[in-house]
Design a protein around this motif. Structure first.
Motif, short mmCIF file in Angstrom:
data_model
loop_
_atom_site.label_atom_id
_atom_site.label_comp_id
_atom_site.label_asym_id
_atom_site.label_seq_id
_atom_site.Cartn_x
_atom_site.Cartn_y
_atom_site.Cartn_z
N HIS A 22 15.65 12.15 44.20
CA HIS A 22 16.86 12.75 44.73
C HIS A 22 18.05 12.71 43.78
O HIS A 22 18.84 13.63 43.74
CB HIS A 22 17.22 12.13 46.09
N VAL B 88 9.71 16.53 43.06
CA VAL B 88 10.21 16.38 44.43
C VAL B 88 9.10 15.80 45.31
O VAL B 88 7.96 16.27 45.26
CB VAL B 88 10.65 17.74 45.01
N CYS B 89 9.47 14.81 46.09
CA CYS B 89 8.51 14.12 46.96
C CYS B 89 7.59 15.09 47.71
O CYS B 89 6.36 14.94 47.68
CB CYS B 89 9.26 13.22 47.94
N HIS B 90 8.15 16.09 48.36
CA HIS B 90 7.32 16.95 49.23
C HIS B 90 6.29 17.74 48.44
O HIS B 90 5.15 17.90 48.86
CB HIS B 90 8.21 17.90 50.03
N HIS C 256 13.13 17.17 55.10
CA HIS C 256 12.17 18.24 54.85
C HIS C 256 10.72 17.76 54.84
O HIS C 256 9.83 18.43 54.30
CB HIS C 256 12.52 18.99 53.56
N SER D 200 13.94 23.32 43.75
CA SER D 200 13.83 22.65 45.04
C SER D 200 12.42 22.69 45.60
O SER D 200 11.56 23.42 45.11
CB SER D 200 14.78 23.24 46.09
N CYS D 201 12.21 21.92 46.66
CA CYS D 201 10.90 21.91 47.32
C CYS D 201 10.61 23.27 47.96
O CYS D 201 9.47 23.59 48.25
CB CYS D 201 10.82 20.79 48.35
N CYS E 223 14.76 16.88 42.53
CA CYS E 223 15.61 17.66 43.44
C CYS E 223 16.71 18.40 42.68
O CYS E 223 17.21 19.42 43.14
CB CYS E 223 16.23 16.75 44.49
N CYS F 276 20.05 20.53 43.95
CA CYS F 276 19.88 20.97 45.34
C CYS F 276 20.81 20.24 46.28
O CYS F 276 21.31 20.81 47.23
CB CYS F 276 18.43 20.78 45.77
N LEU F 277 21.02 18.95 46.03
CA LEU F 277 21.87 18.19 46.95
C LEU F 277 23.14 17.66 46.29
O LEU F 277 23.80 16.76 46.79
CB LEU F 277 21.08 17.05 47.63
N ASN G 129 17.36 25.49 50.18
CA ASN G 129 17.27 25.73 51.62
C ASN G 129 18.55 25.45 52.40
O ASN G 129 18.58 25.62 53.60
CB ASN G 129 16.14 24.88 52.17
N ARG H 168 27.40 20.89 49.95
CA ARG H 168 26.01 20.50 49.73
C ARG H 168 25.69 20.29 48.24
O ARG H 168 24.97 19.38 47.87
CB ARG H 168 25.08 21.56 50.32
S1 SF4 Z 1 15.68 19.96 50.08
FE1 SF4 Z 1 16.44 19.60 48.02
S2 SF4 Z 1 17.10 17.47 48.10
FE2 SF4 Z 1 15.78 17.76 49.85
S3 SF4 Z 1 13.71 17.17 49.14
FE3 SF4 Z 1 13.92 19.39 48.83
S4 SF4 Z 1 14.61 19.57 46.73
FE4 SF4 Z 1 15.01 17.47 47.34
#
Ligand code: SF4
Lengths: 422, 164
Positions: free
Chosen positions: A65, A100-102, A123, A284-285, A345, A348-349, A367, A373
């Protein structure tokens, strides 16, 4: 009684005949934890009096993140996290730059279809891309999940989203899910599971885009039906009951744009054409995979982005990064003027890798477009597909990507010149 | 009596504590000082223990960041009454021991700055303009709140409350 996918998964997990509205306690197949909440998760475990997680082989930990660490405070937190991972002997650990984790959870096969997965991130719905019930939770819920290997859940009602037809060239599943968000609204799926029909045979990446963005409708989970990964028992029963049903005809879908500051303020691209942008974020994811970068490169290859625009490209995982290096996609994007960030990430954040200044306007493939943000609360974020992102980078304004995709070289030059002159 | 802080619909967690003031950006001992710093400047200084937040639809939507709730807890927020809540936020509040109550009419009745009483036993929010009815919480959530949060509950009982 016929069951939805959510009812089937939660019945199987909890060992009882569960229907929407029931409260169940379900075993978890995996817990996902990332850097931005780890301090609170560790504090939770300590407060619970638990020295160890319930099963080290079922925990996946990510530094994504704010990675690599942008400040000393974050660096300290990452160090603590690494120490904790070592001390707990957790093998499934992805450090800064891995992605990214996801994305990694799905592409590395950590999401067992038909099971319940708890993630420390909103997410975590993304795991529905392969038929898992992924639910995002806060740090204390995650600490409890790590301690007990179980969680409590209210079995959600389901909303059935059916896709019909095929999108035209230049229109993507990102546009499709934005169209769904436009239809359902940011809280239209609150506490619900969004069940996707007619999307099971799409590439895995598209399914991640769909399942992940159910979060933007307030959903508890998003699950794609009939995926190749799903076990035989996991199909929605005929006659299952749905709180709402939405059908999207992909064959007439236009590229979609979410207008700040609401992700459900979505319009057909024709209503946003000409909107100037200062910065474009591709990543991003939701849209940081090879296919997304390739889509952008198909427009940017051999050209330069507009001089007044910055383009940030952040691959969603090391695998996507390396694949995009190997096939020349990243070279094309870099040559066009993109800044390539390490997988994660990214911006993105709004914590690292090019945050937005006050009054800046961003076109993002991610997203969320809340105020603040991606940095300054005075910045504005439009959301669109990778094609739209590429055109915005090339011309400095939001435009329909389709003419650019169909144009010959000369026509393309004329299109870009026309935008820059305006 | 407590002060009511009234908000609108879709109040997201980025507005409660913006990501740039996350605990791991500014430190565990400081992040709560930035609560509502953009959306309601001055809130963190003026809020008193026991004060009640009142909101419309989808209260607490957005990121799952529990520190938004932790910040409210640190500042002593005594309860939140809204038309309805985003799910992760709702769970986080129960887990950390902040009563979260759904009410159709509270947001129309309460005005920002009103002196109000959150009476959980009677299931009402008393405002100078009338009483707002609160929807009763599930027994499961009530048991966790009564213990002061899920950690306290689990320490005491070793497992979740029984589900019906
Ligand atoms: S939405 Fe953005 S901050 Fe959240 S897991 Fe996906 S890439 Fe990372």
């Amino acid at each position: 009684m016929p069951k939805t996918l959510a009812e089937k998964i939660l019945s199987r997990a909890s060992g009882r005949d569960a229907h929407a509205g029931d409260l169940v306690i379900a075993p978890i197949s995996r817990v996902m934890v990332h850097d931005s909440v780890i301090d609170a998760v560790m504090a939770g475990l300590r407060d619970l009096g638990k020295a160890h997680v319930w099963d080290t082989s079922r925990v996946a930990v990510f530094i994504d993140h704010a990675a690599p660490a942008p400040t000393p405070v974050v660096a300290d937190s990452h160090r603590t996290l690494r120490e904790w991972v070592r001390e707990q002997e957790i093998a499934t650990f992805y450090d800064a730059g891995e992605g990214v984790c996801h994305q990694i959870m799905v592409e590395e096969g950590y999401c067992e279809p038909g099971t319940v997965i708890v993630g420390s991130d909103s997410h975590s719905n993304s795991y529905g891309a392969v038929g898992a019930f992924g639910a995002g939770m806060g740090a204390t819920d995650v600490a409890v999940a790590l301690a007990l290997g179980r969680t409590w859940l209210r079995v959600p009602e389901s909303i059935k989203v059916t896709f019909a037809g095929k999108p035209r060239k230049g229109v993507t599943m990102k546009d499709a899910i934005m169209r769904v968000v436009r239809e359902i609204g940011t809280d239209g799926a609150r506490y619900a599971c969004v069940e996707f029909h007619g999307a099971g045979s799409l590439p895995q990446g598209d399914r991640i885009t769909l399942a992940g963005m159910t979060t933007e409708m307030g959903a508890k989970a998003g699950i794609v039906a009939d995926t190749p990964e799903a076990p035989g028992w996991l199909f929605p029963d005929r006659g299952a009951s749905y709180a709402n049903e939405v059908t999207i005809d992909l064959s007439v879908l236009e590229p979609q744009i979410a207008v700040p500051p609401r992700v459900d303020q979505v319009v057909d691209i024709s209503e946003a054409i000409g909107q100037p942008v200062d910065i474009v974020f591709l990543g991003s994811c939701t849209n940081g995979r090879l296919v997304d970068m390739r889509q952008a490169a198909s427009i940017l290859r051999g050209r330069r982005i507009a001089p007044e625009v910055r383009l940030e490209v952040v691959p969603s995982s090391r695998r996507q990064f390396e694949d995009a290096m190997a096939d020349g996609t990243l070279l094309a994007l870099s040559a066009a003027g993109a800044v390539i960030g390490s997988s994660g990430c990214g911006p993105c954040l709004g914590r690292t890798g090019g945050v937005l200044a006050g009054s800046e306007i961003c076109l993002s493939t991610a997203n969320r477009n809340y105020r603040g943000r991606m940095g300054s609360p005075d910045a504005s974020i439009y959301i669109g597909s990778p094609y739209v992102a590429a055109v915005a980078a090339l011309t400095g304004v939001i435009d329909d990507p389709r003419p650019y995709l169909e144009a010959t070289e000369d026509e393309l030059d004329a299109l870009v010149a026309a935008e820059i002159d305006d | 009596m407590a002060r009511a802080w009234v908000f609108g619909d879709d109040l997201d967690t980025d507005q409660m504590v913006p990501g740039r003031y996350a605990p791991f950006m500014v430190g565990q001992d400081k992040f709560h000082l930035y609560t509502f710093c953009d959306a309601r400047p001055g809130f963190a200084k003026e809020v008193q223990p026991g004060d009640v937040l009142v909101g419309g639809e989808n209260f607490g939507c957005g990121s799952s960041r529990e520190y938004a709730v932790a910040a409210l807890k640190k500042l002593g927020v005594g309860g939140i009454v809204a038309k309805n809540f985003a799910r992760i936020f709702f769970r986080n509040c129960i887990n950390l021991g902040i009563p979260v109550l759904e009410s159709e009419d509270a947001v129309a009745l309460a005005r920002d700055g009103d002196q109000v009483t959150l009476d959980l036993a009677a299931g009402v929010l008393r405002t100078p303009h009338g009483e707002a009815r609160l929807r009763p919480l599930a027994a499961f959530a009530q048991e966790i709140l009564a213990a002061g949060g899920v950690v306290a509950y689990l320490r005491e009982h070793g497992d979740f409350p029984r589900v019906p």
